[in-house]
Design a protein around this motif. Structure first.
Motif, PDB file in Angstrom:
ATOM      1  N   ASN A   1       0.863  -1.174   0.000  1.00  0.00           N
ATOM      2  CA  ASN A   1       0.000   0.000   0.000  1.00  0.00           C
ATOM      3  C   ASN A   1       0.898   1.221   0.000  1.00  0.00           C
ATOM      4  OD1 ASN A   1      -2.725  -0.985   0.076  1.00  0.00           O
ATOM      5  ND2 ASN A   1      -2.238  -1.807   2.105  1.00  0.00           N
ATOM      6  N   LEU A   2       0.398   2.300  -0.607  1.00  0.00           N
ATOM      7  CA  LEU A   2       1.168   3.544  -0.672  1.00  0.00           C
ATOM      8  C   LEU A   2       0.269   4.675  -0.193  1.00  0.00           C
ATOM      9  CD1 LEU A   2       3.428   4.792  -3.544  1.00  0.00           C
ATOM     10  CD2 LEU A   2       1.470   6.183  -2.879  1.00  0.00           C
ATOM     11  N   LEU A   3       0.825   5.525   0.646  1.00  0.00           N
ATOM     12  CA  LEU A   3       0.079   6.666   1.182  1.00  0.00           C
ATOM     13  C   LEU A   3       0.918   7.905   0.944  1.00  0.00           C
ATOM     14  CD1 LEU A   3      -2.301   7.734   2.947  1.00  0.00           C
ATOM     15  CD2 LEU A   3      -0.908   7.198   4.947  1.00  0.00           C
ATOM     16  N   THR A   4       0.336   8.947   0.363  1.00  0.00           N
ATOM     17  CA  THR A   4       1.148  10.123   0.033  1.00  0.00           C
ATOM     18  C   THR A   4       0.373  11.406   0.329  1.00  0.00           C
ATOM     19  OG1 THR A   4       2.473  11.141  -1.717  1.00  0.00           O
ATOM     20  CG2 THR A   4       0.434  10.071  -2.424  1.00  0.00           C
ATOM     21  N   TRP A   5       1.046  12.405   0.855  1.00  0.00           N
ATOM     22  CA  TRP A   5       0.407  13.686   1.151  1.00  0.00           C
ATOM     23  C   TRP A   5       1.453  14.785   1.276  1.00  0.00           C
ATOM     24  CZ3 TRP A   5       1.872  10.235   4.781  1.00  0.00           C
ATOM     25  CH2 TRP A   5       2.442  10.702   5.953  1.00  0.00           C
ATOM     26  N   GLN A   6       0.966  16.013   1.202  1.00  0.00           N
ATOM     27  CA  GLN A   6       1.821  17.183   1.370  1.00  0.00           C
ATOM     28  C   GLN A   6       1.664  17.687   2.799  1.00  0.00           C
ATOM     29  OE1 GLN A   6       3.921  18.919  -0.942  1.00  0.00           O
ATOM     30  NE2 GLN A   6       4.480  19.903   0.989  1.00  0.00           N
ATOM     31  N   GLY A   7       2.764  17.683   3.564  1.00  0.00           N
ATOM     32  CA  GLY A   7       2.705  18.182   4.934  1.00  0.00           C
ATOM     33  C   GLY A   7       2.962  19.668   4.965  1.00  0.00           C
ATOM     34  N   ALA A   8       3.161  20.223   6.161  1.00  0.00           N
ATOM     35  CA  ALA A   8       3.372  21.659   6.314  1.00  0.00           C
ATOM     36  C   ALA A   8       4.658  22.111   5.630  1.00  0.00           C
ATOM     37  CB  ALA A   8       3.399  22.001   7.799  1.00  0.00           C
ATOM     38  N   HIS A   9       5.717  21.361   5.824  1.00  0.00           N
ATOM     39  CA  HIS A   9       7.003  21.770   5.265  1.00  0.00           C
ATOM     40  C   HIS A   9       7.608  20.703   4.359  1.00  0.00           C
ATOM     41  CE1 HIS A   9       6.933  25.141   7.971  1.00  0.00           C
ATOM     42  NE2 HIS A   9       6.726  24.320   8.978  1.00  0.00           N
ATOM     43  N   SER A  10       7.076  19.524   4.388  1.00  0.00           N
ATOM     44  CA  SER A  10       7.629  18.433   3.593  1.00  0.00           C
ATOM     45  C   SER A  10       6.485  17.635   2.992  1.00  0.00           C
ATOM     46  CB  SER A  10       8.444  17.482   4.466  1.00  0.00           C
ATOM     47  OG  SER A  10       9.478  18.155   5.130  1.00  0.00           O
ATOM     48  N   SER A  11       6.821  16.896   1.946  1.00  0.00           N
ATOM     49  CA  SER A  11       5.830  15.926   1.466  1.00  0.00           C
ATOM     50  C   SER A  11       6.296  14.533   1.889  1.00  0.00           C
ATOM     51  CB  SER A  11       5.691  16.010  -0.052  1.00  0.00           C
ATOM     52  OG  SER A  11       6.873  15.570  -0.658  1.00  0.00           O
ATOM     53  N   PHE A  12       5.331  13.667   2.083  1.00  0.00           N
ATOM     54  CA  PHE A  12       5.641  12.324   2.577  1.00  0.00           C
ATOM     55  C   PHE A  12       5.000  11.282   1.668  1.00  0.00           C
ATOM     56  CE2 PHE A  12       5.791  15.052   6.273  1.00  0.00           C
ATOM     57  CZ  PHE A  12       6.950  14.637   6.909  1.00  0.00           C
ATOM     58  N   THR A  13       5.722  10.187   1.460  1.00  0.00           N
ATOM     59  CA  THR A  13       5.146   9.021   0.789  1.00  0.00           C
ATOM     60  C   THR A  13       5.557   7.782   1.579  1.00  0.00           C
ATOM     61  OG1 THR A  13       5.267  10.107  -1.362  1.00  0.00           O
ATOM     62  CG2 THR A  13       5.023   7.716  -1.363  1.00  0.00           C
ATOM     63  N   LEU A  14       4.563   7.036   2.013  1.00  0.00           N
ATOM     64  CA  LEU A  14       4.817   5.811   2.774  1.00  0.00           C
ATOM     65  C   LEU A  14       4.483   4.617   1.884  1.00  0.00           C
ATOM     66  CD1 LEU A  14       4.866   7.855   5.056  1.00  0.00           C
ATOM     67  CD2 LEU A  14       3.344   6.388   6.382  1.00  0.00           C
ATOM     68  N   VAL A  15       5.371   3.649   1.815  1.00  0.00           N
ATOM     69  CA  VAL A  15       5.124   2.440   1.021  1.00  0.00           C
ATOM     70  C   VAL A  15       5.447   1.228   1.884  1.00  0.00           C
ATOM     71  CG1 VAL A  15       5.721   1.137  -1.062  1.00  0.00           C
ATOM     72  CG2 VAL A  15       5.901   3.623  -1.080  1.00  0.00           C
ATOM     73  N   GLY A  16       4.581   0.246   1.861  1.00  0.00           N
ATOM     74  CA  GLY A  16       4.913  -0.964   2.608  1.00  0.00           C
ATOM     75  C   GLY A  16       3.841  -2.023   2.483  1.00  0.00           C
ATOM     76  N   ASP A  17       4.215  -3.244   2.818  1.00  0.00           N
ATOM     77  CA  ASP A  17       3.229  -4.334   2.803  1.00  0.00           C
ATOM     78  C   ASP A  17       2.508  -4.374   4.151  1.00  0.00           C
ATOM     79  OD1 ASP A  17       5.576  -5.075   4.026  1.00  0.00           O
ATOM     80  OD2 ASP A  17       5.693  -7.061   3.111  1.00  0.00           O
ATOM     81  N   LEU A  18       1.973  -3.234   4.517  1.00  0.00           N
ATOM     82  CA  LEU A  18       1.225  -3.092   5.762  1.00  0.00           C
ATOM     83  C   LEU A  18      -0.228  -2.800   5.402  1.00  0.00           C
ATOM     84  CD1 LEU A  18       3.746  -0.763   7.640  1.00  0.00           C
ATOM     85  CD2 LEU A  18       3.511  -3.224   7.856  1.00  0.00           C
ATOM     86  N   SER A  19      -1.105  -3.004   6.370  1.00  0.00           N
ATOM     87  CA  SER A  19      -2.516  -2.738   6.089  1.00  0.00           C
ATOM     88  C   SER A  19      -2.741  -1.231   6.000  1.00  0.00           C
ATOM     89  CB  SER A  19      -3.383  -3.330   7.200  1.00  0.00           C
ATOM     90  OG  SER A  19      -3.143  -2.633   8.406  1.00  0.00           O
ATOM     91  N   LYS A  20      -3.848  -0.856   5.394  1.00  0.00           N
ATOM     92  CA  LYS A  20      -4.159   0.577   5.280  1.00  0.00           C
ATOM     93  C   LYS A  20      -4.290   1.230   6.656  1.00  0.00           C
ATOM     94  CE  LYS A  20      -6.199   0.289   0.691  1.00  0.00           C
ATOM     95  NZ  LYS A  20      -7.433   0.327  -0.116  1.00  0.00           N
ATOM     96  N   PRO A  21      -4.996   0.598   7.620  1.00  0.00           N
ATOM     97  CA  PRO A  21      -5.068   1.223   8.954  1.00  0.00           C
ATOM     98  C   PRO A  21      -3.687   1.411   9.585  1.00  0.00           C
ATOM     99  CG  PRO A  21      -6.723  -0.485   8.759  1.00  0.00           C
ATOM    100  CD  PRO A  21      -5.869  -0.575   7.542  1.00  0.00           C
ATOM    101  N   GLU A  22      -2.798   0.433   9.360  1.00  0.00           N
ATOM    102  CA  GLU A  22      -1.446   0.572   9.927  1.00  0.00           C
ATOM    103  C   GLU A  22      -0.727   1.766   9.304  1.00  0.00           C
ATOM    104  OE1 GLU A  22       0.396  -3.720  11.214  1.00  0.00           O
ATOM    105  OE2 GLU A  22      -0.132  -3.511   9.118  1.00  0.00           O
ATOM    106  N   LEU A  23      -0.823   1.877   7.969  1.00  0.00           N
ATOM    107  CA  LEU A  23      -0.155   3.005   7.301  1.00  0.00           C
ATOM    108  C   LEU A  23      -0.706   4.333   7.799  1.00  0.00           C
ATOM    109  CD1 LEU A  23       0.426   2.447   3.467  1.00  0.00           C
ATOM    110  CD2 LEU A  23       2.080   2.445   5.322  1.00  0.00           C
ATOM    111  N   LEU A  24      -2.019   4.411   7.957  1.00  0.00           N
ATOM    112  CA  LEU A  24      -2.632   5.658   8.421  1.00  0.00           C
ATOM    113  C   LEU A  24      -2.183   5.977   9.843  1.00  0.00           C
ATOM    114  CD1 LEU A  24      -6.207   5.173   6.932  1.00  0.00           C
ATOM    115  CD2 LEU A  24      -4.593   6.986   6.332  1.00  0.00           C
ATOM    116  N   LYS A  25      -2.096   4.962  10.664  1.00  0.00           N
ATOM    117  CA  LYS A  25      -1.674   5.184  12.047  1.00  0.00           C
ATOM    118  C   LYS A  25      -0.221   5.671  12.093  1.00  0.00           C
ATOM    119  CE  LYS A  25      -2.028   2.976  16.563  1.00  0.00           C
ATOM    120  NZ  LYS A  25      -2.301   1.761  17.318  1.00  0.00           N
TER     121      LYS A  25
END
Lengths: 176, 164, 344
Positions: free
Chosen positions: C314-338
């Motif tokens: 799963n991949l999660l991506t967003w623009q933060g206040a000063h940085s942008s972040f992209t998380l990738v991993g074989d984790l569940s969506k709730p885990e990535l969000l947490k």
């Protein structure tokens, strides 16, 4: 004393002994960790039930003994593997090179390995009683308290375990 | 007492668990019976071996275990010792230190607010991140080293969006 | 011991050796030793095989069929047979160099990857062993060879994360099934038509690009060294941000500074030995572009984010206040969000 403080003191004073006891019962690091952690969690939750003046170590050993018994029942029939230590790459397939190992080490390794294997031949109850009586030198009464059985039971388990160890170990000791 | 001490008697004797009278009886008997004395020596030697084995194989409480117990007992403490231990691996610590050093240089050279001014750049496809993630997994023991070349994960996903 | 005579020493050590033999044999039989033998098997075993991989997703599955020719210790050629979009594409791997030949786009990509050192490989295996328990399953036959099966159980959650099947003699991993946390199968790999041989034609591992192809060099190893080398202000690496939540057993295993399409990133790789998480951070407005993916809109705090499923990852991506972040991993969506919500 606060609950967190109680836990901290218990880990400080009895963490090592409990982990070693758990390791001797399970024979591997990972299960010993699980057992130790579970035992301390129970201690933490039930901290108010501990009466000052009684033996903490007997209490936590009894918890470890019961958890180990439960775990064995749960896993009955499954295989378990030896788990490596923290930061010990040699545990992953690399034994030490023969050319640089002092011969004393080999002999000691051999004897230790003999004892390790001999202990594996005991039943879990026999192993517990050997660990407590011979390695940790608890009295029969203390062992009975920890194991939740009578002194007579401790005595008979110890006698059987010792007889088995005697047969397995003494001939090898005499040879070396 | 029968001609010789029983093994059970000797075990209890070695462990100091015989009643006073029985203990004295065994003691006196062994003074005259070399057979029982040898058996006693053997039993004592076995107990010493087990005791020494216990001492020799004694382990320190792993710091990570103590930390795990604290964490499990008080879940609000989420600081992972493993993470900190990992940080000190050379291959992690050196680049990280390099990063910290260059960051410090950046802080010296830039005003505190200038780093917040971002430059808009064309988007990077999610596939590039997925590829990079897979590439980085090369040292993991059971990673699929053979998977996710560019043409597999990126190009075709865009061509066939209905497929996972 | 010093008082012993030499013959006594020899005799005693012989006894010790004799005793140690069964001990080592036991260790070799243990599930963990077996697992490690499986990981190392390609270093000593040459073979040809056909390998099928299936990634199961929420909306269907993706299947590939690859012919593999492997010469121990580190030369491998893969030729894609399916799906049709990849048919005829090849990848030749020689050590840490990978040569990808894309026949459909007439592109030849040369990748220089990280050369994993023995220490990090051993440490990562230790991490796996710390977080997973291996249990034997039933013996079976795969591709005509007897195999031993192992299940890897997460020690913290008790969940089965992976099952693998190792060939009894060579310990080559012939099949692997990865499970999601809910027990559903995430991906499956299986060998077919396996043949052990080291007699492979000389040109099997050729690394020359076909004429007329665009040659692209993609040097991962060099990219990672780029931090702090006199770049412009916007190329400064961002402040490392540690997640306050990680799944049990996860540890930071690698910190690098890659450049993706000219943009420098901080890349933190976490793993528990099997499952993994990448956190990419940069100081540009560059969250991942999700065109072509089915993206789900979610919120990280007040900010909009996109969540994408890609097979097991799963991949999660967003623009933060000063940085942008992209998380990738074989984790569940709730885990990535947490994890995302715990980044501070």
């Amino acid at each position: 004393m606060e609950q967190a403080e109680f836990l901290e003191e218990a880990i400080e004073k009895y963490g090592k002994a409990t982990y070693n006891f758990a390791y001797r019962l399970t024979g591997n690091d990972a299960d010993a960790r699980d057992l130790t952690q579970d035992a301390f969690i129970r201690v933490y939750r039930a901290w108010r039930s501990f009466r000052p003046g009684t033996s903490f170590i007997s209490w936590i050993y009894r918890i470890v003994t019961n958890l180990h018994r439960d775990e064995l029942r749960r896993r009955k029939g499954r295989y378990l593997e030896e788990i490596p230590e923290d930061n010990s790459p040699q545990a992953f397939g690399g034994s030490r090179p023969l050319a640089v190992t002092p011969i004393d080490d080999y002999i000691n390794q051999g004897l230790d390995a003999n004892i390790t294997l001999a202990l594996e031949k005991l039943s879990p109850e026999q192993k517990r009683v050997i660990v407590l009586a011979d390695m940790e030198e608890y009295s029969y009464q203390e062992i009975a308290d920890i194991m939740g059985c009578s002194i007579g039971t401790v005595r008979s388990r110890l006698h059987r375990a010792r007889a088995l160890l005697r047969n397995l170990l003494l001939p090898i000791r005499e040879q070396s | 007492m029968t001609p010789h001490c029983s093994p059970e008697q000797l075990v209890d004797y070695v462990n100091g668990e015989l009643a006073a009278a029985a203990d004295a009886e065994v003691y006196l008997h062994m003074a005259d019976c070399s057979f029982c004395h040898d058996a006693y020596s053997s039993e004592l030697s076995l107990r010493e071996s087990l005791h020494n084995f216990g001492k020799a194989t004694e382990r320190e409480l792993p710091a990570s275990l103590a930390d795990a117990i604290r964490q499990a007992a008080t879940p609000q403490r989420r600081v992972s010792m493993l993470n900190w231990q990992s940080f000190w691996r050379p291959r992690i610590a050196l680049p990280a230190l390099g990063g910290v050093a260059s960051l410090a240089l950046g802080v010296l050279l830039l005003s505190p607010h200038s780093s917040g001014v971002s430059t808009s750049i064309a988007q990077i496809s999610a596939a590039a991140f997925l590829d990079r993630h897979t590439e980085a997994m090369v040292t993991m023991p059971l990673a699929e080293h053979l998977s996710a070349p560019t043409f597999e994960s990126a190009a075709t996903l865009q061509e066939t969006p209905d497929e996972e | 011991m010093n008082r012993r005579s030499l013959p006594a020493l020899v005799c005693a050590s012989a006894c010790a050796f004799a005793f140690l033999l069964p001990l080592n044999a036991n260790a070799a039989d243990s599930a963990l030793a077996l697992l490690q033998a499986g990981v190392r098997a390609p270093l000593t075993t040459s073979y040809t095989a056909q390998v099928e991989r299936i990634h199961f997703g929420a909306r269907g599955s993706r299947q590939t069929l690859v012919r593999i020719e492997h010469l121990a210790p580190n030369a491998t050629r893969r030729t894609y047979l399916a799906p049709e979009a990849f048919y005829g594409n090849t990848i030749v791997q020689r050590g840490n160099r990978r040569y990808e030949c894309d026949r459909h786009h007439h592109r030849f990509v040369i990748r220089v990857e990280h050369d994993p050192d023995d220490l990090s490989t051993a440490q990562n295996f230790a991490l796996l062993a710390r977080n997973y328990r291996a249990e034997y399953g039933q013996d079976e036959m795969i591709a005509g060879y007897p195999v031993i099966s192992l299940s890897l159980i997460n020690r913290h959650t008790g969940e089965k994360t992976m099952s693998i099947w190792l060939e009894r003699n060579t310990h080559l991993i012939l099949s692997k099934v990865v499970f999601h946390r809910d027990g559903a199968v995430a991906s499956e790999m299986r060998f077919e038509k396996l043949r052990y041989t080291n007699k492979l034609p000389a040109n099997t591992f050729s690394t020359s690009a076909p004429s007329g192809y665009i040659v692209v060099t993609n040097n991962v190893a060099n990219r990672s060294q780029s931090a702090g080398s006199g770049e412009t202000d916007t190329n400064k690496p961002p402040t490392p941000i540690d997640p306050h939540f990680l799944p049990e057993g996860f540890a930071l295993i690698q910190t690098t500074y890659p450049t993706l399409q000219g943009v420098p990133f901080l890349h933190l790789l976490y793993s528990d030995g099997i499952r993994s998480l990448s956190i990419f951070e940069n100081q540009h407005n560059t969250p991942a572009g999700v065109n072509g993916f089915h993206a789900q809109s979610v919120k990280i705090g007040e900010r909009d984010a996109q969540l994408v499923a890609d097979g097991a990852n799963n991949l999660l991506t967003w623009q933060g206040a000063h940085s942008s972040f992209t998380l990738v991993g074989d984790l569940s969506k709730p885990e990535l969000l947490k994890i995302a919500n715990s980044l501070r």
